[in-house]
Design a protein around this motif. Structure first.
Motif, PDB file in Angstrom:
ATOM      1  N   GLU A  37       0.820  -1.220   0.000  1.00 46.81           N
ATOM      2  CA  GLU A  37       0.000   0.000   0.000  1.00 46.81           C
ATOM      3  C   GLU A  37       0.847   1.260   0.000  1.00 46.81           C
ATOM      4  N   GLY A  84      -0.154   5.287  -0.199  1.00 50.35           N
ATOM      5  CA  GLY A  84      -1.352   5.505  -0.998  1.00 50.35           C
ATOM      6  C   GLY A  84      -0.993   6.019  -2.379  1.00 50.35           C
ATOM      7  N   PHE A  85      -1.988   6.511  -3.074  1.00 51.81           N
ATOM      8  CA  PHE A  85      -1.767   7.027  -4.421  1.00 51.81           C
ATOM      9  C   PHE A  85      -1.039   8.363  -4.353  1.00 51.81           C
ATOM     10  N   ASP A 139      -7.993   5.531  -2.111  1.00 56.76           N
ATOM     11  CA  ASP A 139      -7.085   4.943  -1.123  1.00 56.76           C
ATOM     12  C   ASP A 139      -7.744   3.809  -0.341  1.00 56.76           C
ATOM     13  N   LEU A 190      -7.414   0.829  -2.570  1.00 55.50           N
ATOM     14  CA  LEU A 190      -6.012   0.407  -2.539  1.00 55.50           C
ATOM     15  C   LEU A 190      -5.707  -0.376  -1.267  1.00 55.50           C
TER      16      LEU A 190
END
Length: 129
Positions: free
Chosen positions: A58, A61-62, A80, A83
């Motif tokens: 992970e 996050g993005f 997120d 994800l």
């Protein structure tokens, strides 16, 4: 040990087909993911390893904050959140599943997480698909 002389391990899961449902089975009783979930959940060490691996996958996050905070479905889940769920399944099962909804204009309207242990592959057709 030499890589060239190492023996290839046998597959852990027998892949068979359940003809009446036209799908590939996970193991002899088609419950391999559920058994894996139960066994790893009963072990504190396995849970710790899976948790750390999931956090590694992970990351933070993005990178794109707009996408990370974008609501991707009617349950108000954000990018997120999806994800986070995907990272957990990849860490435990080595795979993940998403259900994508489209509108009549072929635009994505929703993305929903599907627990990997509930998914099975369809039997191959004559073309190998």
């Amino acid at each position: 040990m030499n890589v060239r002389t190492a023996k290839k391990p046998k597959p852990r899961v027998d892949i068979s087909y359940v003809s009446r449902f036209k799908l590939q089975a996970y193991g002899y009783d088609n419950l391999y993911p559920q058994h894996l979930q139960r066994i790893t959940s009963a072990s504190g060490t396995a849970e710790l390893c899976i948790s750390r691996y999931s956090k590694f996958i992970e990351g933070y996050g993005f990178a794109n904050d707009a996408f990370a905070d974008y609501e991707v479905n009617r349950d108000h889940m954000k990018g997120d959140d999806i994800l986070h769920n995907v990272a957990g399944d990849v860490a435990r099962f080595g795979g993940f599943a998403l259900h994508v909804n489209y509108n009549v204009l072929c635009q994505i309207t929703e993305v929903n997480f599907v627990p990997f242990e509930n998914c099975r592959l369809e039997e191959e057709d004559d073309n190998g698909n």
